[in-house]
Motif scaffolding. Structure first.
Motif, PDB file in Angstrom:
ATOM      1  N   GLN A  13      42.584  46.455  28.593  1.00  0.00           N
ATOM      2  CA  GLN A  13      43.275  46.114  27.335  1.00  0.00           C
ATOM      3  C   GLN A  13      44.782  46.235  27.467  1.00  0.00           C
ATOM      4  OE1 GLN A  13      42.279  48.600  23.950  1.00  0.00           O
ATOM      5  NE2 GLN A  13      42.827  47.006  22.511  1.00  0.00           N
ATOM      6  N   SER A  16      46.150  43.591  30.354  1.00  0.00           N
ATOM      7  CA  SER A  16      46.150  42.194  29.911  1.00  0.00           C
ATOM      8  C   SER A  16      47.195  41.972  28.822  1.00  0.00           C
ATOM      9  CB  SER A  16      44.761  41.784  29.421  1.00  0.00           C
ATOM     10  OG  SER A  16      44.335  42.576  28.332  1.00  0.00           O
ATOM     11  N   ARG A  41      37.700  38.875  32.289  1.00  0.00           N
ATOM     12  CA  ARG A  41      37.702  39.423  30.924  1.00  0.00           C
ATOM     13  C   ARG A  41      39.127  39.560  30.399  1.00  0.00           C
ATOM     14  NH1 ARG A  41      33.388  42.819  32.724  1.00  0.00           N
ATOM     15  NH2 ARG A  41      34.805  44.580  33.011  1.00  0.00           N
ATOM     16  N   GLY A  42      40.044  39.982  31.280  1.00  0.00           N
ATOM     17  CA  GLY A  42      41.439  40.115  30.871  1.00  0.00           C
ATOM     18  C   GLY A  42      42.054  38.789  30.474  1.00  0.00           C
ATOM     19  N   ASN A  44      40.436  36.070  29.540  1.00  0.00           N
ATOM     20  CA  ASN A  44      39.767  35.581  28.324  1.00  0.00           C
ATOM     21  C   ASN A  44      40.328  36.253  27.082  1.00  0.00           C
ATOM     22  OD1 ASN A  44      38.135  33.855  29.763  1.00  0.00           O
ATOM     23  ND2 ASN A  44      36.390  35.264  29.848  1.00  0.00           N
ATOM     24  N   SER A  45      40.655  37.548  27.199  1.00  0.00           N
ATOM     25  CA  SER A  45      41.262  38.266  26.078  1.00  0.00           C
ATOM     26  C   SER A  45      42.620  37.668  25.720  1.00  0.00           C
ATOM     27  CB  SER A  45      41.410  39.746  26.438  1.00  0.00           C
ATOM     28  OG  SER A  45      42.132  40.433  25.432  1.00  0.00           O
ATOM     29  N   ARG A  48      42.112  34.330  23.959  1.00  0.00           N
ATOM     30  CA  ARG A  48      41.707  34.496  22.559  1.00  0.00           C
ATOM     31  C   ARG A  48      42.890  34.872  21.676  1.00  0.00           C
ATOM     32  NH1 ARG A  48      37.401  37.293  24.786  1.00  0.00           N
ATOM     33  NH2 ARG A  48      38.341  39.280  24.220  1.00  0.00           N
ATOM     34  N   LEU A  49      43.714  35.799  22.149  1.00  0.00           N
ATOM     35  CA  LEU A  49      44.861  36.241  21.340  1.00  0.00           C
ATOM     36  C   LEU A  49      45.873  35.123  21.144  1.00  0.00           C
ATOM     37  CD1 LEU A  49      45.377  39.820  22.823  1.00  0.00           C
ATOM     38  CD2 LEU A  49      44.558  39.254  20.540  1.00  0.00           C
TER      39      LEU A  49
END
Length: 283
Positions: A13, A16, A41-42, A44-45, A48-49
């Motif tokens: 978290q 990223s 995952r990083g 993709n985060s 999304r943001l």
């Protein structure tokens, strides 16, 4: 040499979030972690943001695409060789960080600055394991990084002036407000915040009030946007305990002794929001 290329080590978290704000500010960024799944995952985060920011009209599609185009990923630490700045955002464990900084010291160029996002660990001790202690510095971002404006810049006893000035300049480019802090346990943010959270836990432990009422007192009585126990759940009770132990060991003062209830919750695996249970239950 100016900072143009940044490598962020750690794609969780914090990492990223740091990679996102660096790329949004025009830097070329490599987001690194030990395996592809974590890196994916990083990214993709971040996606999304940025998509949410476009939907809310905060940025344009062109700005989103530009940010993503400046981001690449890596599972090979050798990619750090071309970095002007490496920002480490791995697990909050001193031995892990020291081992990583020793490795980075051998990989990166002579001019590269090595920064750690640690929230409480001694920068001076991390710098001492490298052959460039003058180029090691703390750069403690607040969570969530894209939202929070503060960066604590922590000077180890070895950090040279040129390194400090470059990191101050980078923080400004990231549209952050920086504060200068010397290398003491917990720095400023956690030296003040964590004892407050620990004392809030003591009020629950001693039966003074319920978690809900403690949080209500701090929100309505002190105008805090979030109660200390809700915040502790958000940070992670395991992280809170670790930082309290760093403070307790670093200062040797009983006022930093972690509350037994905090320790018991962590032993139970109740870390807060990330495990679904802490002082509150999350679904």
């Amino acid at each position: 040499m100016d900072v143009r290329n940044i490598v962020v080590v750690g794609a969780g978290q914090m990492g990223s979030g740091i990679a996102q704000v660096c790329a949004q500010s025009g830097y070329h960024v490599v987001l690194h972690d030990i395996n592809e799944d974590i890196v994916e995952r990083g990214i993709n985060s971040i996606h999304r943001l940025l998509t949410r920011a476009v939907e809310k009209g905060r940025i344009t599609d062109i700005e989103k695409d530009g940010t993503l185009n400046r981001l690449t990923t890596s599972t090979d630490i050798g990619r750090a060789h071309d970095a002007d700045l490496v920002i480490e955002a791995v697990i909050e464990n001193l031995d892990v960080k020291k081992e990583l900084f020793q490795q980075l010291d051998q990989v990166v160029a002579a001019h590269t600055i090595l920064a750690t996002n640690t929230s409480s660990l001694p920068i001076t001790e991390i710098a001492a394991v490298t052959n460039r202690p003058g180029k090691v510095i703390g750069m403690h971002f607040m969570n969530p990084v894209p939202v929070m404006k503060l960066v604590e810049i922590i000077r180890a006893i070895q950090t040279d002036e040129e390194t400090y000035l470059k990191i101050e300049s980078v923080a400004k480019e990231l549209n952050k407000t920086s504060v200068t802090v010397n290398d003491f346990p917990g720095f400023v943010a956690n030296r003040i915040l964590m004892p407050m959270i620990n004392e809030a836990i003591y009020t629950v432990y001693e039966g003074v009030a319920s978690p809900e009422d403690v949080d209500t007192v701090m929100k309505l009585g002190m105008n805090h946007p979030m109660g200390p126990l809700t915040l502790a759940d958000f940070i992670g009770l395991d992280t809170c305990l670790y930082i309290m132990e760093v403070l307790y060991e670093g200062f040797g003062d009983s006022k930093y002794r972690p509350c037994p209830l905090l320790r018991q919750y962590v032993q139970a695996g109740w870390y807060g929001k990330k495990t679904g249970k802490g002082f509150y239950t999350y679904t």
